[in-house]
Design an enzyme around this catalytic site. Sequence first.
Site, PDB file in Angstrom:
ATOM      1  N   ARG A   1       0.805  -1.222   0.000  1.00 37.64           N
ATOM      2  CA  ARG A   1       0.000   0.000   0.000  1.00 37.64           C
ATOM      3  C   ARG A   1       0.837   1.271   0.000  1.00 37.64           C
ATOM      4  O   ARG A   1       0.624   2.174  -0.814  1.00 37.64           O
ATOM      5  CB  ARG A   1      -0.915   0.055   1.239  1.00 37.64           C
ATOM      6  CG  ARG A   1      -2.251  -0.593   1.041  1.00 37.64           C
ATOM      7  CD  ARG A   1      -2.754  -1.120   2.357  1.00 37.64           C
ATOM      8  NE  ARG A   1      -1.877  -2.194   2.769  1.00 37.64           N
ATOM      9  CZ  ARG A   1      -2.049  -3.468   2.413  1.00 37.64           C
ATOM     10  NH1 ARG A   1      -3.075  -3.819   1.708  1.00 37.64           N
ATOM     11  NH2 ARG A   1      -1.180  -4.401   2.781  1.00 37.64           N
ATOM     12  N   THR A   2       1.786   1.365   0.930  1.00 33.79           N
ATOM     13  CA  THR A   2       2.520   2.627   1.050  1.00 33.79           C
ATOM     14  C   THR A   2       3.291   2.915  -0.231  1.00 33.79           C
ATOM     15  O   THR A   2       3.223   4.021  -0.777  1.00 33.79           O
ATOM     16  CB  THR A   2       3.471   2.584   2.264  1.00 33.79           C
ATOM     17  OG1 THR A   2       2.709   2.208   3.413  1.00 33.79           O
ATOM     18  CG2 THR A   2       4.102   3.944   2.516  1.00 33.79           C
TER      19      THR A   2
ATOM     20  N   LYS B   1      25.773  -4.283  -2.531  1.00 32.83           N
ATOM     21  CA  LYS B   1      27.239  -4.182  -2.626  1.00 32.83           C
ATOM     22  C   LYS B   1      27.826  -3.481  -1.406  1.00 32.83           C
ATOM     23  O   LYS B   1      29.021  -3.226  -1.361  1.00 32.83           O
ATOM     24  CB  LYS B   1      27.625  -3.400  -3.891  1.00 32.83           C
ATOM     25  CG  LYS B   1      27.128  -4.005  -5.184  1.00 32.83           C
ATOM     26  CD  LYS B   1      27.594  -3.138  -6.356  1.00 32.83           C
ATOM     27  CE  LYS B   1      26.926  -3.542  -7.656  1.00 32.83           C
ATOM     28  NZ  LYS B   1      27.122  -2.511  -8.689  1.00 32.83           N
TER      29      LYS B   1
ATOM     30  N   ARG C   1      11.434   3.938   3.209  1.00 33.47           N
ATOM     31  CA  ARG C   1      11.073   2.981   4.266  1.00 33.47           C
ATOM     32  C   ARG C   1      12.314   2.176   4.595  1.00 33.47           C
ATOM     33  O   ARG C   1      13.000   1.683   3.699  1.00 33.47           O
ATOM     34  CB  ARG C   1       9.954   2.045   3.821  1.00 33.47           C
ATOM     35  CG  ARG C   1       9.748   0.908   4.814  1.00 33.47           C
ATOM     36  CD  ARG C   1       8.521   0.101   4.564  1.00 33.47           C
ATOM     37  NE  ARG C   1       7.321   0.865   4.882  1.00 33.47           N
ATOM     38  CZ  ARG C   1       6.095   0.349   4.827  1.00 33.47           C
ATOM     39  NH1 ARG C   1       5.928  -0.912   4.472  1.00 33.47           N
ATOM     40  NH2 ARG C   1       5.049   1.079   5.126  1.00 33.47           N
TER      41      ARG C   1
HETATM   42  C1  NCD Z   1       2.013  -1.002   8.201  1.00 28.20           C
HETATM   43  C2  NCD Z   1       3.501  -0.787   8.334  1.00 28.20           C
HETATM   44  O1  NCD Z   1       4.256  -0.995   7.389  1.00 28.20           O
HETATM   45  O2  NCD Z   1       3.890  -0.362   9.410  1.00 28.20           O
HETATM   46  N1  NCD Z   1       1.609  -1.197   6.878  1.00 28.20           N
HETATM   47  C3  NCD Z   1       1.271  -0.109   6.115  1.00 28.20           C
HETATM   48  O3  NCD Z   1       2.103   0.727   5.820  1.00 28.20           O
HETATM   49  N2  NCD Z   1      -0.011   0.018   5.755  1.00 28.20           N
HETATM   50  C4  NCD Z   1       1.464  -2.018   9.126  1.00 28.20           C
HETATM   51  C5  NCD Z   1       2.015  -3.409   9.140  1.00 28.20           C
HETATM   52  O4  NCD Z   1       2.926  -3.760   8.382  1.00 28.20           O
HETATM   53  O5  NCD Z   1       1.509  -4.195   9.938  1.00 28.20           O
END
Ligand code: NCD
Length: 324
Positions: free
Chosen positions: A73-74, A102, A123
Site C-alpha cells: 500500500r505505502t 554491494k 522505508r
Molecule cells: C504497516 C507498516 O508498514 O507499518 N503497513 C502499512 O504501511 N499500511 C502495518 C504493518 O505492516 O503491519
Amino acid sequence: MAEIKDVGRLPADYAANGFYGQDILSVSQFDKEKLAYIFGVAHEMRVLVERFGSADLLQGKILANLFYEPSTRTSSSFMAAMLRLGGQVIPINNVQYSSVTKGESLPDTVRTLESYADVIVLRHPEVGAAATAAHYARKPVINAGDGVGEHPTQALLDLFTIVEDLGSVQNLRVAMVGDLKYGRTVHSLTKLLVNYDVTFDFVSPEILAMPEDVLDVVRRHGHSFRVTDSVHEVIGDADVLYVTRVQKERFTDLAQYDRVRDHYVVDEELMTKAKPHMIVMHPLPRVNEIAYGVDDDPRAAYFRQMRNGMYIRMALLAAVLGKA
Ligand code: NCD
C-alpha cells in the site's frame, strides 16, 4: 522554521503552506492548522481523481521511492499519487538488486537518488533512518516507516479517515488493539491524536504493550487511558477500534511470536457488541486479526483508509514540492 530544501526554483503558483521544501519525518511536525491544511488539499485531490483521474500539477518532477522493507500500500499509493499528479517515479522496491547489496551506505544511496529525483520516500528497518537520510539529503525526505519508530503518512491517512467517517475528532474513545510494542502505525497515530479530545484504550498481551515513551506523550497531554489485554472489556465503549498485525519480523524469538500471534480476532460475533457507529480500522496487511466476514459491515473502514492514503500522499507531495 526548518531549512528549505532544494526543490527547484520557487514555482509561480507557490502556496505558502509551511511544507515547501520540508522533510516529513514525524507526526510531531503537525499541529492542528497544518493537519487542516493537508486534509483540505487531500479532499480536493479526491475530487480531482474522481472527476479527471489525473492532473499535471507535478509534471517534470520525479519521486524516488526507496523501500528497504516490504510494502504494498505505502509504496504503490506514493507511486500512484505521483503519477496522478503528472510526475514520474523511480521505484526501488527491491534494494537487493541495487547497490545496497554491494554495501552502499544509506547516505550514499540517498545522495545518489537525489541527483536524479526531487523528493525521496524512504522505508527502512532502523528507527531514525529517515532522519539520517534527511540529514544528508538536500532534497526533501518523506518517512514511509522507520522500523518500530514512526509511520507519519499512515497516521495522517488514519486521522483523515476518522474525520471523514465520524465527522470530527470530538469526544472519541479510541481502542488500539494488537501489537502496540512494535507497531509503528499506532505509535504515530497516538502521538497525533493527543492533539484532540480523545480517550485511549490500549489493548495488547503484556509483552506487546505500548512503549512507555508513547504513554508519556499521552500523559503529558493530560489524556486518560486504560491498559488491558481484553478486547471484550473495551468493545462496547469504542468509537474507533484500531486493529494491528503482530509484527512477526520484529521478533527475535519466533516461539514467542507463536504464543501471541492469534491473540485477537475481530469477527462478526465481536462486532455485535460494538456501537452502531463504531469504525474498525487496520493499516493492513491483516494476517488473522479481522475475519473476512467483517468486510461487508459498513463499520469496516480499512478499505476506505487504503483509498484515503493516496489522496493524503498526493496532498503531501504537492505541498512539499510547493504546488498545493
Ligand atoms: C504497516 C507498516 O508498514 O507499518 N503497513 C502499512 O504501511 N499500511 C502495518 C504493518 O505492516 O503491519
